[in-house]
Design a protein around this motif. Structure first.
Motif, PDB file in Angstrom:
ATOM      1  N   ASN A   1       0.813  -1.218   0.000  1.00 16.20           N
ATOM      2  CA  ASN A   1       0.000   0.000   0.000  1.00 16.20           C
ATOM      3  C   ASN A   1       0.843   1.263   0.000  1.00 16.20           C
ATOM      4  N   LEU A   2       1.894   1.302   0.815  1.00 17.92           N
ATOM      5  CA  LEU A   2       2.755   2.483   0.854  1.00 17.92           C
ATOM      6  C   LEU A   2       3.470   2.697  -0.481  1.00 17.92           C
ATOM      7  N   GLY A   3       3.678   1.610  -1.216  1.00 24.56           N
ATOM      8  CA  GLY A   3       4.273   1.691  -2.539  1.00 24.56           C
ATOM      9  C   GLY A   3       3.296   2.169  -3.603  1.00 24.56           C
ATOM     10  N   GLY A   4       2.066   2.443  -3.201  1.00 25.79           N
ATOM     11  CA  GLY A   4       1.073   2.984  -4.126  1.00 25.79           C
ATOM     12  C   GLY A   4       0.187   1.955  -4.800  1.00 25.79           C
ATOM     13  N   HIS A   5       0.151   0.739  -4.265  1.00 23.38           N
ATOM     14  CA  HIS A   5      -0.645  -0.322  -4.881  1.00 23.38           C
ATOM     15  C   HIS A   5      -1.611  -0.920  -3.862  1.00 23.38           C
TER      16      HIS A   5
ATOM     17  N   HIS B   1       3.027   6.296   0.374  1.00 22.60           N
ATOM     18  CA  HIS B   1       4.060   7.167   0.945  1.00 22.60           C
ATOM     19  C   HIS B   1       5.391   6.517   0.597  1.00 22.60           C
ATOM     20  N   HIS B   2       6.019   7.057  -0.438  1.00 25.41           N
ATOM     21  CA  HIS B   2       7.208   6.429  -1.023  1.00 25.41           C
ATOM     22  C   HIS B   2       8.312   6.184   0.007  1.00 25.41           C
ATOM     23  N   ASP B   3       8.671   7.184   0.798  1.00 23.65           N
ATOM     24  CA  ASP B   3       9.774   7.041   1.762  1.00 23.65           C
ATOM     25  C   ASP B   3       9.450   6.002   2.840  1.00 23.65           C
ATOM     26  N   ALA B   4       8.239   6.068   3.384  1.00 26.67           N
ATOM     27  CA  ALA B   4       7.842   5.076   4.390  1.00 26.67           C
ATOM     28  C   ALA B   4       7.792   3.687   3.770  1.00 26.67           C
TER      29      ALA B   4
ATOM     30  N   LYS C   1       9.702   2.476   1.442  1.00 26.05           N
ATOM     31  CA  LYS C   1      11.054   1.914   1.340  1.00 26.05           C
ATOM     32  C   LYS C   1      11.515   1.348   2.677  1.00 26.05           C
ATOM     33  N   VAL C   2      11.214   2.058   3.768  1.00 24.63           N
ATOM     34  CA  VAL C   2      11.609   1.592   5.099  1.00 24.63           C
ATOM     35  C   VAL C   2      10.870   0.297   5.444  1.00 24.63           C
ATOM     36  N   VAL C   3       9.566   0.280   5.222  1.00 18.96           N
ATOM     37  CA  VAL C   3       8.763  -0.908   5.533  1.00 18.96           C
ATOM     38  C   VAL C   3       9.204  -2.082   4.667  1.00 18.96           C
ATOM     39  N   LYS C   4       9.528  -1.821   3.413  1.00 18.44           N
ATOM     40  CA  LYS C   4      10.027  -2.890   2.532  1.00 18.44           C
ATOM     41  C   LYS C   4      11.316  -3.485   3.097  1.00 18.44           C
ATOM     42  N   TRP C   5      12.238  -2.624   3.521  1.00 24.17           N
ATOM     43  CA  TRP C   5      13.499  -3.102   4.095  1.00 24.17           C
ATOM     44  C   TRP C   5      13.233  -3.940   5.354  1.00 24.17           C
ATOM     45  N   VAL C   6      12.339  -3.481   6.229  1.00 32.32           N
ATOM     46  CA  VAL C   6      12.037  -4.214   7.461  1.00 32.32           C
ATOM     47  C   VAL C   6      11.399  -5.566   7.124  1.00 32.32           C
ATOM     48  N   HIS C   7      10.436  -5.556   6.207  1.00 27.89           N
ATOM     49  CA  HIS C   7       9.748  -6.794   5.809  1.00 27.89           C
ATOM     50  C   HIS C   7      10.744  -7.818   5.248  1.00 27.89           C
ATOM     51  N   GLU C   8      11.628  -7.372   4.367  1.00 30.12           N
ATOM     52  CA  GLU C   8      12.603  -8.289   3.770  1.00 30.12           C
ATOM     53  C   GLU C   8      13.650  -8.736   4.780  1.00 30.12           C
ATOM     54  N   THR C   9      14.099  -7.829   5.631  1.00 35.37           N
ATOM     55  CA  THR C   9      15.092  -8.191   6.647  1.00 35.37           C
ATOM     56  C   THR C   9      14.516  -9.187   7.640  1.00 35.37           C
ATOM     57  N   LEU C  10      13.305  -8.938   8.131  1.00 34.03           N
ATOM     58  CA  LEU C  10      12.671  -9.891   9.047  1.00 34.03           C
ATOM     59  C   LEU C  10      12.465 -11.245   8.372  1.00 34.03           C
ATOM     60  N   GLY C  11      12.085 -11.213   7.109  1.00 31.04           N
ATOM     61  CA  GLY C  11      11.921 -12.474   6.379  1.00 31.04           C
ATOM     62  C   GLY C  11      13.210 -13.271   6.353  1.00 31.04           C
ATOM     63  N   ASN C  12      14.334 -12.600   6.142  1.00 32.00           N
ATOM     64  CA  ASN C  12      15.631 -13.291   6.135  1.00 32.00           C
ATOM     65  C   ASN C  12      16.039 -13.754   7.519  1.00 32.00           C
ATOM     66  N   VAL C  13      15.838 -12.921   8.526  1.00 33.46           N
ATOM     67  CA  VAL C  13      16.189 -13.298   9.909  1.00 33.46           C
ATOM     68  C   VAL C  13      15.375 -14.509  10.353  1.00 33.46           C
ATOM     69  N   PHE C  14      14.123 -14.544   9.950  1.00 36.11           N
ATOM     70  CA  PHE C  14      13.280 -15.625  10.440  1.00 36.11           C
ATOM     71  C   PHE C  14      13.528 -16.966   9.781  1.00 36.11           C
ATOM     72  N   TYR C  15      14.308 -17.009   8.721  1.00 34.39           N
ATOM     73  CA  TYR C  15      14.785 -18.315   8.257  1.00 34.39           C
ATOM     74  C   TYR C  15      15.504 -19.004   9.416  1.00 34.39           C
ATOM     75  N   PHE C  16      16.298 -18.230  10.142  1.00 27.58           N
ATOM     76  CA  PHE C  16      17.088 -18.796  11.235  1.00 27.58           C
ATOM     77  C   PHE C  16      16.228 -19.137  12.447  1.00 27.58           C
ATOM     78  N   VAL C  17      15.264 -18.276  12.779  1.00 29.72           N
ATOM     79  CA  VAL C  17      14.396 -18.541  13.931  1.00 29.72           C
ATOM     80  C   VAL C  17      13.542 -19.774  13.669  1.00 29.72           C
ATOM     81  N   ILE C  18      13.003 -19.870  12.472  1.00 27.41           N
ATOM     82  CA  ILE C  18      12.201 -21.045  12.101  1.00 27.41           C
ATOM     83  C   ILE C  18      13.085 -22.291  12.113  1.00 27.41           C
ATOM     84  N   GLY C  19      14.295 -22.170  11.589  1.00 25.42           N
ATOM     85  CA  GLY C  19      15.233 -23.294  11.619  1.00 25.42           C
ATOM     86  C   GLY C  19      15.566 -23.717  13.032  1.00 25.42           C
ATOM     87  N   LEU C  20      15.768 -22.761  13.923  1.00 20.75           N
ATOM     88  CA  LEU C  20      16.030 -23.063  15.330  1.00 20.75           C
ATOM     89  C   LEU C  20      14.854 -23.814  15.952  1.00 20.75           C
ATOM     90  N   HIS C  21      13.650 -23.369  15.641  1.00 16.69           N
ATOM     91  CA  HIS C  21      12.443 -24.029  16.148  1.00 16.69           C
ATOM     92  C   HIS C  21      12.369 -25.483  15.651  1.00 16.69           C
TER      93      HIS C  21
END
Length: 176
Positions: A111-115, A131-134, A136-156
């Motif tokens: 939605n923030l990306g205009g879609h 809101h273009h700037d917001a 970009k930040v939310v996209k970075w957080v979403h992708e970073t959490l997605g990558n981090v959680f590969y490890f959390v899910i693997g740990l589980h």
């Protein structure tokens, strides 16, 4: 308000079904985003739609699961080393945060990306204005959490296998 008391040895059937359904949907979301293909391709359109469907479904089932957890008390943890019990509680808390937050971040990112978020067969919806700037930040957080959680899910998953094959206790059987 907790009204029903669970069997002290196992999770209730609805909790088990929700756990494994969410697992399959999270795995589908990860698979879809990893194999989606180049921009503009039919493959990318299909797998992006699959990723969105899986994410929204995870959010809905996660909220139901949290509600069920308040309604039906889960079984008490198996007695274990204090450090392992703290790690288990922390991992479970992170997983709950992830399965609720990650789909919300995905919706906001789009939605923030205009879609609008478009779910094939159901239509589209928007919860926030572009809101273009917001975005970009939310996209970075979403992708970073997605990558981090590969490890959390693997740990589980490794912890479940550790309990099943090394400790040979009842932990994994409680979720079947």
């Amino acid at each position: 308000m907790r009204t029903a008391v669970a069997d002290h040895r196992r999770y209730s059937r609805p909790a088990v079904y929700l756990h494994w359904a969410i697992f399959l949907l999270v795995a589908t979301a990860y698979l879809a985003i990893e194999i989606r293909g180049p921009k503009g391709s039919d493959s990318r359109i299909f797998w992006t739609a699959t990723h969105l469907w899986a994410g929204v479904s995870v959010l809905i089932l996660s909220l139901i699961r949290v509600g069920w957890r308040f309604y039906r008390t889960p079984p008490a943890p198996e007695p274990d080393n204090a450090i392992l019990m703290v790690l288990a509680k922390a991992t479970h808390s992170l997983l709950y945060i992830f399965i609720i937050t990650q789909p919300i971040l995905g919706i906001l990112m789009i939605n923030l990306g205009g879609h609008p978020v478009t779910l094939a067969g159901l239509g589209s919806f928007t919860v926030v204005a572009p809101h273009h700037d917001a975005g970009k930040v939310v996209k970075w957080v979403h992708e970073t959490l997605g990558n981090v959680f590969y490890f959390v899910i693997g740990l589980h998953a490794l912890a479940a296998l550790f309990h099943q094959f090394i400790k040979r206790d009842n932990v994994l059987r409680r979720m079947w």
